[in-house]
Every structure is written in structure tokens, then in C-alpha cells.
Design a protein around this motif. Structure first.
Motif, short mmCIF file in Angstrom:
data_model
loop_
_atom_site.label_atom_id
_atom_site.label_comp_id
_atom_site.label_asym_id
_atom_site.label_seq_id
_atom_site.Cartn_x
_atom_site.Cartn_y
_atom_site.Cartn_z
N LEU A 4 2.49 -10.96 4.33
CA LEU A 4 1.20 -10.47 4.07
C LEU A 4 0.86 -9.22 3.51
O LEU A 4 1.65 -8.40 3.82
CB LEU A 4 0.37 -10.71 5.57
CG LEU A 4 0.39 -12.19 6.41
CD1 LEU A 4 -0.09 -11.91 7.60
CD2 LEU A 4 -0.26 -13.15 5.29
N SER A 5 -0.23 -8.98 2.96
CA SER A 5 -0.54 -7.62 2.65
C SER A 5 -0.62 -6.49 3.81
O SER A 5 -1.31 -6.83 4.66
CB SER A 5 -2.00 -7.43 1.84
OG SER A 5 -2.31 -6.29 1.31
N PRO A 6 0.05 -5.51 3.53
CA PRO A 6 0.02 -4.45 4.49
C PRO A 6 -1.32 -3.74 4.80
O PRO A 6 -1.43 -2.91 5.65
CB PRO A 6 1.21 -3.40 4.24
CG PRO A 6 1.20 -3.82 3.05
CD PRO A 6 1.02 -4.89 2.63
N VAL A 7 -2.24 -3.88 3.43
CA VAL A 7 -3.38 -2.90 3.35
C VAL A 7 -4.31 -2.83 4.71
O VAL A 7 -4.66 -1.74 5.51
CB VAL A 7 -4.05 -3.20 2.10
CG1 VAL A 7 -5.25 -2.45 2.14
CG2 VAL A 7 -3.27 -2.90 0.91
N ALA A 12 -6.23 0.02 9.27
CA ALA A 12 -6.80 -0.22 10.92
C ALA A 12 -6.08 0.85 11.80
O ALA A 12 -6.37 1.30 12.86
CB ALA A 12 -6.56 -1.70 11.28
N ASN A 13 -4.68 0.95 11.25
CA ASN A 13 -4.01 2.01 11.89
C ASN A 13 -3.58 3.40 11.55
O ASN A 13 -2.48 3.94 11.82
CB ASN A 13 -2.42 1.31 12.49
CG ASN A 13 -3.15 -0.03 13.31
OD1 ASN A 13 -3.28 -0.10 14.58
ND2 ASN A 13 -2.92 -0.99 12.45
N ALA A 14 -4.15 3.82 10.34
CA ALA A 14 -3.32 4.94 9.77
C ALA A 14 -3.25 6.13 10.55
O ALA A 14 -2.46 7.00 10.22
CB ALA A 14 -4.60 5.32 8.47
N PRO A 43 1.65 -5.08 -2.67
CA PRO A 43 0.72 -4.36 -3.24
C PRO A 43 0.84 -2.84 -3.49
O PRO A 43 0.13 -2.19 -2.69
CB PRO A 43 -0.58 -4.72 -2.65
CG PRO A 43 -0.12 -5.08 -1.39
CD PRO A 43 1.26 -5.68 -1.42
N LEU A 44 1.96 -2.47 -4.14
CA LEU A 44 2.48 -1.08 -3.95
C LEU A 44 1.26 -0.20 -4.40
O LEU A 44 1.09 0.99 -3.87
CB LEU A 44 3.64 -0.86 -4.66
CG LEU A 44 4.98 -1.53 -4.31
CD1 LEU A 44 6.13 -1.19 -5.14
CD2 LEU A 44 5.25 -1.05 -2.61
N VAL A 45 0.83 -0.30 -5.72
CA VAL A 45 -0.43 0.45 -6.21
C VAL A 45 -1.43 0.66 -5.26
O VAL A 45 -2.00 1.85 -5.16
CB VAL A 45 -0.68 -0.21 -7.48
CG1 VAL A 45 -1.84 0.71 -8.10
CG2 VAL A 45 0.27 0.04 -8.61
N GLU A 46 -2.06 -0.54 -4.67
CA GLU A 46 -3.15 -0.31 -3.68
C GLU A 46 -2.62 0.54 -2.66
O GLU A 46 -3.47 1.48 -2.12
CB GLU A 46 -3.29 -1.61 -3.08
CG GLU A 46 -4.62 -1.66 -2.44
CD GLU A 46 -5.08 -2.80 -1.93
OE1 GLU A 46 -5.93 -3.15 -1.34
OE2 GLU A 46 -4.46 -4.05 -2.42
#
Length: 91
Positions: A4-7, A12-14, A43-46
Motif C-alpha cells: 500500500l502507499s505509505p503516503v 497521519a503520523n509525521a 511512490p518515491l517522488v511523492e
């Protein structure tokens, strides 16, 4: 690691994230193959731009986990990964 995307998790947890490991890979139910940066589905760029744009103090450690191509060496591949990340952050 869960395909899944980690974004959404990062957003939510930055405030609780101090660092994470960065690599590119194909997704799959049993884990996909690790690949050179920009060749996988992560999604590395994101992710890179999300951390940059929000000025979050999150250390990112590049992981070189794909097989070293014939005619190259690990140091050359690390340089390629770093350069790929730099280019991703230019925009």
C-alpha cells in the motif's frame, strides 16, 4: 512493505516519525522484487516531496537492495539512487 502507499500513514503520523528506509520495489501479495530507484511501484517522488514540502524533520536512509547489475558496483548504484532522489526533489 504491505503493498500500500505509505503516503496516508506518513501524513497521519509525521510528528512521530523520526526516520524511514527508502527503496523501490514492485508490489505483490508476498512482497515484490526490489528494483533500482524509479523502476518500481513505490511512490518515491511523492514521499520525498511530501517530506520536503512540509519541512518535516524526517531522516531518509536509502536502501540498496536490488542486485548489482553486470558491469556496475554497489558504490555506483548508490550514486545513481542519490542522483535519482536529487532529480525528484528539483521540481
Amino acid at each position: 512493505g504491505n503493498s500500500l502507499s505509505p503516503v496516508p500513514f506518513i501524513k497521519a503520523n509525521a510528528s512521530r516519525i523520526t526516520h524511514f528506509h527508502v527503496k523501490d520495489r514492485k508490489f505483490g501479495t508476498n512482497g515484490g522484487a526490489n528494483l533500482p530507484f524509479g523502476e518500481g511501484e513505490t511512490p518515491l517522488v511523492e514521499v520525498l516531496r511530501l517530506v520536503r514540502d512540509n519541512k518535516w524533520n524526517i531522516q531518509m536512509t536509502l536502501e540498496l537492495e536490488y542486485p548489482t547489475p553486470a558491469g556496475s558496483d554497489r558504490l555506483t548504484e548508490v550514486r545513481k539512487c542519490v542522483e535519482w532522489c536529487r532529480k525528484a526533489l528539483v521540481a
